[in-house]
Motif scaffolding. Structure first.
Motif, PDB file in Angstrom:
ATOM      1  N   PRO A  45     -14.816  17.556  44.143  1.00  0.00           N
ATOM      2  CA  PRO A  45     -13.614  18.335  43.828  1.00  0.00           C
ATOM      3  C   PRO A  45     -13.824  19.834  44.072  1.00  0.00           C
ATOM      4  N   ALA A  46     -12.784  20.491  44.589  1.00  0.00           N
ATOM      5  CA  ALA A  46     -12.876  21.860  45.107  1.00  0.00           C
ATOM      6  C   ALA A  46     -13.447  22.887  44.128  1.00  0.00           C
ATOM      7  N   ALA A  47     -12.942  22.944  42.911  1.00  0.00           N
ATOM      8  CA  ALA A  47     -13.408  23.968  41.959  1.00  0.00           C
ATOM      9  C   ALA A  47     -14.868  23.729  41.566  1.00  0.00           C
ATOM     10  N   TYR A  48     -15.221  22.493  41.344  1.00  0.00           N
ATOM     11  CA  TYR A  48     -16.604  22.132  41.006  1.00  0.00           C
ATOM     12  C   TYR A  48     -17.526  22.451  42.182  1.00  0.00           C
ATOM     13  N   ARG A  49     -17.073  22.127  43.376  1.00  0.00           N
ATOM     14  CA  ARG A  49     -17.825  22.410  44.601  1.00  0.00           C
ATOM     15  C   ARG A  49     -18.054  23.914  44.741  1.00  0.00           C
ATOM     16  N   ALA A  50     -17.002  24.680  44.495  1.00  0.00           N
ATOM     17  CA  ALA A  50     -17.096  26.142  44.596  1.00  0.00           C
ATOM     18  C   ALA A  50     -18.127  26.689  43.607  1.00  0.00           C
TER      19      ALA A  50
END
Length: 157
Positions: A45-50
């Protein structure tokens, strides 16, 4: 280049990662992220990845977030556990859970890719094994970061 996913909480995260609890955290690499995603045929998931790319996994309290290395064993283990939970409980069909961390007592922090909510998959639950933790990943990180900063301030006084 920093992702915009964390813009609203970046300053708080920088402060939290400078605390004693955040100092040992190291960002994961894009190469490791892609390798995990290809191996498990899933997108982080994008926010976790970021967060993992910019700051790294952290252990500011519960839940302790998984690094990509930890995800490599935690993700398949989670899939097995979640299949069992689906057999035992009437879980929401629209839920698309992704494990992001663990709680000390064996419960799992999951990010629902459909709603963006962070939930706890409760270990040894009696009724519905899901508890709301945060409305989204950034709210979870705000709570964890504020906790780390508070602990640091208490240690100094």
């Amino acid at each position: 280049m920093a992702s915009t996913e964390l813009d609203s909480i970046r300053e708080l995260l920088v402060q939290a990662y400078q605390t004693t609890m955040g100092k040992g955290c190291k960002p994961d690499t894009e190469q490791d992220m892609r390798a995990f995603e290809q191996k498990h045929n899933v997108d982080i998931p994008a926010a976790y990845r970021a967060l993992l790319l910019e700051f790294g996994a952290c252990n500011f309290g519960d839940p302790a977030l998984y690094s990509v290395k930890e995800l490599d064993w935690a993700y398949p283990e989670f899939l097995d556990v979640y299949r069992e939970y689906k057999l035992e409980y009437d879980l929401p069909a629209e839920l698309e859970p992704f494990p992001i961390g663990g709680f000390g007592e064996g419960s799992i922090a999951i990010l629902d890719r459909t709603s963006g909510k962070v939930l706890m998959l409760v270990h040894d639950a009696y009724e519905l094994p899901l508890e709301n933790i945060a409305v989204d990943f950034n709210e979870l990180m705000t709570m964890l970061a504020e906790s780390a900063i508070w602990v640091e301030e208490q240690m100094k006084s």
